[in-house]
Motif scaffolding. Structure first.
Motif, PDB file in Angstrom:
ATOM      1  N   VAL A 115       0.873  -1.176   0.000  1.00  0.00           N
ATOM      2  CA  VAL A 115       0.000   0.000   0.000  1.00  0.00           C
ATOM      3  C   VAL A 115       0.910   1.225   0.000  1.00  0.00           C
ATOM      4  O   VAL A 115       1.727   1.407   0.910  1.00  0.00           O
ATOM      5  CB  VAL A 115      -0.926   0.003   1.235  1.00  0.00           C
ATOM      6  CG1 VAL A 115      -1.742   1.290   1.282  1.00  0.00           C
ATOM      7  CG2 VAL A 115      -1.846  -1.213   1.215  1.00  0.00           C
TER       8      VAL A 115
ATOM      9  N   LYS B 280       0.907   7.317   0.138  1.00  0.00           N
ATOM     10  CA  LYS B 280      -0.198   8.262  -0.028  1.00  0.00           C
ATOM     11  C   LYS B 280      -1.529   7.625   0.368  1.00  0.00           C
ATOM     12  O   LYS B 280      -2.412   8.303   0.909  1.00  0.00           O
ATOM     13  CB  LYS B 280      -0.257   8.774  -1.465  1.00  0.00           C
ATOM     14  CG  LYS B 280      -0.749   7.785  -2.504  1.00  0.00           C
ATOM     15  CD  LYS B 280      -0.773   8.407  -3.892  1.00  0.00           C
ATOM     16  CE  LYS B 280      -1.371   7.465  -4.926  1.00  0.00           C
ATOM     17  NZ  LYS B 280      -2.802   7.236  -4.709  1.00  0.00           N
ATOM     18  N   ASP B 281      -1.705   6.334   0.102  1.00  0.00           N
ATOM     19  CA  ASP B 281      -2.941   5.651   0.482  1.00  0.00           C
ATOM     20  C   ASP B 281      -2.945   5.287   1.962  1.00  0.00           C
ATOM     21  O   ASP B 281      -3.982   5.350   2.615  1.00  0.00           O
ATOM     22  CB  ASP B 281      -3.129   4.400  -0.380  1.00  0.00           C
ATOM     23  CG  ASP B 281      -3.321   4.735  -1.850  1.00  0.00           C
ATOM     24  OD1 ASP B 281      -4.105   5.662  -2.143  1.00  0.00           O
ATOM     25  OD2 ASP B 281      -2.689   4.096  -2.702  1.00  0.00           O
TER      26      ASP B 281
ATOM     27  N   GLN C 116      -3.991   8.301   3.822  1.00  0.00           N
ATOM     28  CA  GLN C 116      -5.436   8.489   3.723  1.00  0.00           C
ATOM     29  C   GLN C 116      -6.178   7.543   4.671  1.00  0.00           C
ATOM     30  O   GLN C 116      -7.161   7.925   5.300  1.00  0.00           O
ATOM     31  CB  GLN C 116      -5.880   8.233   2.284  1.00  0.00           C
ATOM     32  CG  GLN C 116      -5.453   9.289   1.299  1.00  0.00           C
ATOM     33  CD  GLN C 116      -6.432  10.457   1.231  1.00  0.00           C
ATOM     34  OE1 GLN C 116      -7.634  10.256   1.191  1.00  0.00           O
ATOM     35  NE2 GLN C 116      -5.913  11.658   1.243  1.00  0.00           N
TER      36      GLN C 116
ATOM     37  N   ASP D  89      -7.592  -4.980   3.067  1.00  0.00           N
ATOM     38  CA  ASP D  89      -6.829  -4.884   1.819  1.00  0.00           C
ATOM     39  C   ASP D  89      -6.780  -6.294   1.247  1.00  0.00           C
ATOM     40  O   ASP D  89      -5.836  -7.041   1.477  1.00  0.00           O
ATOM     41  CB  ASP D  89      -5.429  -4.336   2.100  1.00  0.00           C
ATOM     42  CG  ASP D  89      -4.535  -4.366   0.864  1.00  0.00           C
ATOM     43  OD1 ASP D  89      -5.070  -4.466  -0.254  1.00  0.00           O
ATOM     44  OD2 ASP D  89      -3.296  -4.308   1.020  1.00  0.00           O
TER      45      ASP D  89
ATOM     46  N   TYR E  19      -9.555  -1.162   0.869  1.00  0.00           N
ATOM     47  CA  TYR E  19      -8.645  -0.739  -0.191  1.00  0.00           C
ATOM     48  C   TYR E  19      -8.745  -1.751  -1.313  1.00  0.00           C
ATOM     49  O   TYR E  19      -8.440  -2.932  -1.125  1.00  0.00           O
ATOM     50  CB  TYR E  19      -7.217  -0.673   0.352  1.00  0.00           C
ATOM     51  CG  TYR E  19      -6.163  -0.280  -0.662  1.00  0.00           C
ATOM     52  CD1 TYR E  19      -5.968   1.054  -0.988  1.00  0.00           C
ATOM     53  CD2 TYR E  19      -5.348  -1.238  -1.257  1.00  0.00           C
ATOM     54  CE1 TYR E  19      -4.994   1.421  -1.899  1.00  0.00           C
ATOM     55  CE2 TYR E  19      -4.373  -0.871  -2.174  1.00  0.00           C
ATOM     56  CZ  TYR E  19      -4.197   0.456  -2.486  1.00  0.00           C
ATOM     57  OH  TYR E  19      -3.237   0.819  -3.385  1.00  0.00           O
TER      58      TYR E  19
ATOM     59  N   GLU F 245     -10.403   8.176  -4.520  1.00  0.00           N
ATOM     60  CA  GLU F 245      -9.006   7.838  -4.774  1.00  0.00           C
ATOM     61  C   GLU F 245      -8.190   9.111  -4.658  1.00  0.00           C
ATOM     62  O   GLU F 245      -8.711  10.222  -4.773  1.00  0.00           O
ATOM     63  CB  GLU F 245      -8.809   7.200  -6.148  1.00  0.00           C
ATOM     64  CG  GLU F 245      -9.014   8.146  -7.318  1.00  0.00           C
ATOM     65  CD  GLU F 245      -8.590   7.533  -8.651  1.00  0.00           C
ATOM     66  OE1 GLU F 245      -7.668   6.701  -8.656  1.00  0.00           O
ATOM     67  OE2 GLU F 245      -9.185   7.904  -9.674  1.00  0.00           O
ATOM     68  N   SER F 246      -6.895   8.954  -4.422  1.00  0.00           N
ATOM     69  CA  SER F 246      -6.009  10.119  -4.330  1.00  0.00           C
ATOM     70  C   SER F 246      -4.882   9.960  -5.340  1.00  0.00           C
ATOM     71  O   SER F 246      -4.349   8.869  -5.529  1.00  0.00           O
ATOM     72  CB  SER F 246      -5.429  10.262  -2.915  1.00  0.00           C
ATOM     73  OG  SER F 246      -4.675   9.113  -2.568  1.00  0.00           O
TER      74      SER F 246
ATOM     75  N   HIS G  63      -2.987   6.057 -10.738  1.00  0.00           N
ATOM     76  CA  HIS G  63      -3.897   5.251  -9.914  1.00  0.00           C
ATOM     77  C   HIS G  63      -3.146   4.143  -9.187  1.00  0.00           C
ATOM     78  O   HIS G  63      -2.360   3.408  -9.783  1.00  0.00           O
ATOM     79  CB  HIS G  63      -4.978   4.633 -10.800  1.00  0.00           C
ATOM     80  CG  HIS G  63      -5.825   3.639 -10.073  1.00  0.00           C
ATOM     81  ND1 HIS G  63      -6.795   4.017  -9.161  1.00  0.00           N
ATOM     82  CD2 HIS G  63      -5.846   2.285 -10.098  1.00  0.00           C
ATOM     83  CE1 HIS G  63      -7.379   2.937  -8.676  1.00  0.00           C
ATOM     84  NE2 HIS G  63      -6.811   1.873  -9.232  1.00  0.00           N
ATOM     85  N   THR G  64      -3.378   4.043  -7.904  1.00  0.00           N
ATOM     86  CA  THR G  64      -2.862   2.923  -7.109  1.00  0.00           C
ATOM     87  C   THR G  64      -4.015   2.072  -6.586  1.00  0.00           C
ATOM     88  O   THR G  64      -3.948   0.848  -6.595  1.00  0.00           O
ATOM     89  CB  THR G  64      -2.009   3.416  -5.940  1.00  0.00           C
ATOM     90  OG1 THR G  64      -2.751   4.409  -5.196  1.00  0.00           O
ATOM     91  CG2 THR G  64      -0.718   4.034  -6.441  1.00  0.00           C
TER      92      THR G  64
ATOM     93  N   LEU H 197     -10.355   3.715  -2.217  1.00  0.00           N
ATOM     94  CA  LEU H 197     -10.722   3.545  -0.814  1.00  0.00           C
ATOM     95  C   LEU H 197     -12.223   3.721  -0.681  1.00  0.00           C
ATOM     96  O   LEU H 197     -12.813   4.617  -1.297  1.00  0.00           O
ATOM     97  CB  LEU H 197      -9.991   4.559   0.065  1.00  0.00           C
ATOM     98  CG  LEU H 197      -8.479   4.350   0.197  1.00  0.00           C
ATOM     99  CD1 LEU H 197      -7.834   5.547   0.878  1.00  0.00           C
ATOM    100  CD2 LEU H 197      -8.176   3.080   0.965  1.00  0.00           C
TER     101      LEU H 197
END
Length: 366
Positions: free
Chosen positions: A96, A99-100, A103, A194, A218, A245-246, A267-268, A271
């Motif tokens: 992960v 950045k996620d 969040q 996840d 996630y 998403e971020s 894109h990863t 959420l």
């Protein structure tokens, strides 16, 4: 069964201050900004095609030192931040991204002393962020199906925290089977999933969460996102889910050339978050404004549903189509097709995983 009131064991000191010591992981930055991570050992050397650097020249130095190799190349030596460590640590499964993880910690409101459940563990990246947030007075129950992944995650966390974190328990097995054995009902503050099919765990998660507790998932694809959203709504024990998403874009800073970087991690993952309702409470019906043209009187000749070829059951919002029971709601996939390969993940071979596990734990996988 572990009670949330059980005090954490005596804290292990976390080496994040003072002089560099033997066994620490150190991040070296060369003049071009490239990062190199080494573990300090007496007598060892760090080699590149442009000379080498002795570990003994770093041991005993303060954090933020500059050292020079045999070719006169200068390196900045720093203890890696958690985000740096996660991106450079050995991986058994995909991690992960920081950045996620940030969040998740913020939007799930992970607080010191919280009782948190996580599944699965992967390489331990998210686990370390959760442990940082709950502190040594909290409790993190992590569930992982694969023993080799669990061992890799524990080894990565052990290297970062300079020992076993006192608030962490790693359980082998499926979350649906093991969660009721490890925690009491209505005793968990937060759950982070996840995994490939989080909708399969909603019942046991609902039993474990306290009223008002947060569930955050996630997922990698829109098909998973849709399926888990409809599963949450169909369960009836959660609030209306929120998804996002971020995307983080770095900037190039060189003189007057201040502009966005050409390369970025797009894109990863997605959420999706929801909260547990009190027992016996039915969520209020969500009112959604229909789209213009969806009413028969506004469509002219014939209904909009007929002209668009929409099935009456879907147009009416019948339960069979909206609860995730159909293949349409699940993105057209059967449950047997929810695999990492089907979702586009590049899965490492078992041979590489075994080699990585041996290198981290120093033991044979038997």
């Amino acid at each position: 069964m572990t009670s949330p009131a059980t005090p954490a064991p005596e804290a292990h000191p976390h080496h994040r201050r003072g002089l560099f010591e033997t066994g620490e992981r150190i991040q070296l930055t060369d003049p071009r900004g490239r990062l190199h991570t080494i573990t300090l050992e007496p007598g060892r050397e760090f080699h590149t095609h442009r000379g080498y650097l002795r570990h003994d020249d770093l041991i005993g130095r303060p954090d933020g030192s500059v050292v020079t190799n045999t070719a006169g190349i200068e390196y900045l030596a720093l203890r890696p931040l958690l985000s740096d460590y996660v991106m450079s640590m050995p991986r058994g499964a995909a991690v992960v991204y920081p950045k996620d993880a940030g969040q998740i910690v913020q939007m799930a409101d992970i607080f010191p002393g919280a009782v948190v459940v996580e599944a699965g563990v992967g390489s331990g990246a998210l686990s370390m962020s959760l442990l940082r947030a709950i502190g040594e007075s909290g409790r993190l129950h992590s569930f992982e199906r694969r023993e080799d992944f669990a061992e890799i995650a524990k080894a990565n966390a052990r290297a970062f925290f300079a020992g076993d974190h006192p608030a962490w328990s790693v359980h082998l097995g499926d979350l649906v089977d093991r969660l009721p054995e490890e925690v009491e009902q209505s005793s968990v503050d937060r759950v982070v999933l996840d995994m490939l099919a989080p909708w399969e765990c909603l019942d046991v998660v609902a039993d474990a969460l306290i009223p008002g507790g947060v569930l955050i998932c996630y997922v990698a694809t829109t098909t998973q996102l849709s399926r888990v959203a409809e599963g949450i709504r169909a369960h009836g024990g959660f609030t209306e889910p929120t998804a996002w998403e971020s995307i983080v874009r770095g900037w190039h800073l060189e003189g007057l050339a201040v502009r966005p970087q050409h390369r970025m991690h797009g894109h990863t993952g997605f959420l999706i978050s929801t909260r547990r309702l009190a027992p016996g409470v039915t969520p209020p019906e969500r009112k959604r404004r229909p789209a213009k043209g969806s009413r028969p009187e506004a469509a002219g000749a014939g209904s909009s549903d007929d002209r668009l070829g929409i099935d009456d059951g879907i147009a009416d919002g019948t339960e069979s189509e909206l609860t995730g029971e159909s293949t349409a709601a699940s993105g057209g996939f059967d449950d047997t097709e929810w695999t990492p390969e089907a979702l586009g993940e590049r899965v490492k071979s078992d041979k590489r995983i075994r080699r990585l596990r041996r290198s981290l734990t120093g033991t044979s996988d038997g």
